[in-house]
Design an enzyme around this catalytic site. Sequence first.
Site, PDB file in Angstrom:
ATOM      1  N   THR A 121       0.566   3.686   6.235  1.00 27.09           N
ATOM      2  CA  THR A 121      -0.294   2.707   5.594  1.00 27.09           C
ATOM      3  C   THR A 121      -0.818   3.271   4.294  1.00 27.09           C
ATOM      4  O   THR A 121      -1.514   4.278   4.307  1.00 27.09           O
ATOM      5  CB  THR A 121      -1.481   2.361   6.517  1.00 27.09           C
TER       6      THR A 121
ATOM      7  N   SER B 129      -3.502   0.653  -0.336  1.00 27.73           N
ATOM      8  CA  SER B 129      -3.579  -0.709  -0.850  1.00 27.73           C
ATOM      9  C   SER B 129      -3.011  -1.738   0.112  1.00 27.73           C
ATOM     10  O   SER B 129      -3.119  -2.927  -0.119  1.00 27.73           O
ATOM     11  CB  SER B 129      -2.810  -0.817  -2.178  1.00 27.73           C
ATOM     12  N   CYS B 130      -2.397  -1.293   1.193  1.00 25.06           N
ATOM     13  CA  CYS B 130      -1.783  -2.234   2.131  1.00 25.06           C
ATOM     14  C   CYS B 130      -2.115  -1.835   3.545  1.00 25.06           C
ATOM     15  O   CYS B 130      -1.737  -0.760   3.997  1.00 25.06           O
ATOM     16  CB  CYS B 130      -0.270  -2.264   1.954  1.00 25.06           C
ATOM     17  N   GLY B 131      -2.806  -2.695   4.246  1.00 24.28           N
ATOM     18  CA  GLY B 131      -3.258  -2.359   5.583  1.00 24.28           C
ATOM     19  C   GLY B 131      -2.268  -2.645   6.672  1.00 24.28           C
ATOM     20  O   GLY B 131      -2.437  -2.219   7.801  1.00 24.28           O
TER      21      GLY B 131
ATOM     22  N   CYS C  12       1.462  -2.561   6.285  1.00 18.14           N
ATOM     23  CA  CYS C  12       2.837  -2.232   5.981  1.00 18.14           C
ATOM     24  C   CYS C  12       3.551  -1.855   7.276  1.00 18.14           C
ATOM     25  O   CYS C  12       3.023  -1.148   8.112  1.00 18.14           O
ATOM     26  CB  CYS C  12       2.899  -1.068   4.995  1.00 18.14           C
TER      27      CYS C  12
END
Length: 275
Positions: A111, A114-116, A118
């Site tokens: 993870t 910026s992306c929780g 992925c």
Amino acid sequence: MGRVTERRRVVRIRNGGAGVRPDTLVAEEPLEIRLNGKPLAITMRTPGDDFALAVGFLVSEGVLGAASDVQAVTYCEGATEEGSNTYNVVNVQLAAGVLVPDITLERNVYTTSSCGLCGKASLDAVRTATRFPGIAADPVRVPAEVLSAMPDRLRAAQKVFDRTGGLHAAGLFTAHGELLDLREDVGRHNAVDKIVGRAYQSGRLPLAGAVLLVSGRASFELVQKAVMAGIPVLAAVSAPSSLAVDLALESGMTLVGFLRGPDMNIYAGEERITL
């Protein structure tokens, strides 16, 4: 343990002149979350509130609901080849009898900050069933003028942001505008996980009647985390995504975007915002 901030050399140019000075930066380090000793996910985070971050993440994954679900949360020793503890590996040991959803054990997620979410295979996998399905029936009402004042209150409480300018924030408010908790992190989803994790640790889930304010955009994963924690109102100072709006509508959540002063856009659940 990793520090929240670090100092680095920087060449600073102002008004055509250059000078060398130290600058304060927000720290970013990996955190590996293990479940019952098995590696589950790695997230890039700002050190601090690591236990809350780990259990908050597991709440959003549908693993945890009641405080009694956890037997212990510990740092793993010997995380390096030399045997020293980096404090970057946390193990959550579930209590006896607590079942783990198959989706959690089947995936190993890296993870980014910026992306929780992925690594999710499909939207169906993301739409985890919440332990707290009563959001649609939550009777909370929030005056628009109270909601409008929350961003300034959040910003005024961001102590680390003042020194670094490099952090996202999540704030938990009452419907009357009282700031209950504030967490900062390089990852907006981490800040929310820390908020949810601290509420879990104190036995306050579900967070009925609460307002969650995030300093950036309202992405799908943030709406999901709020739904999983039983939060009826999510507001963001920036835009939501289309999928975030869809999930808010499906869940009966109130979703507000572009909250800036007296102006805001209400994308779902407008009946909770009173003028």
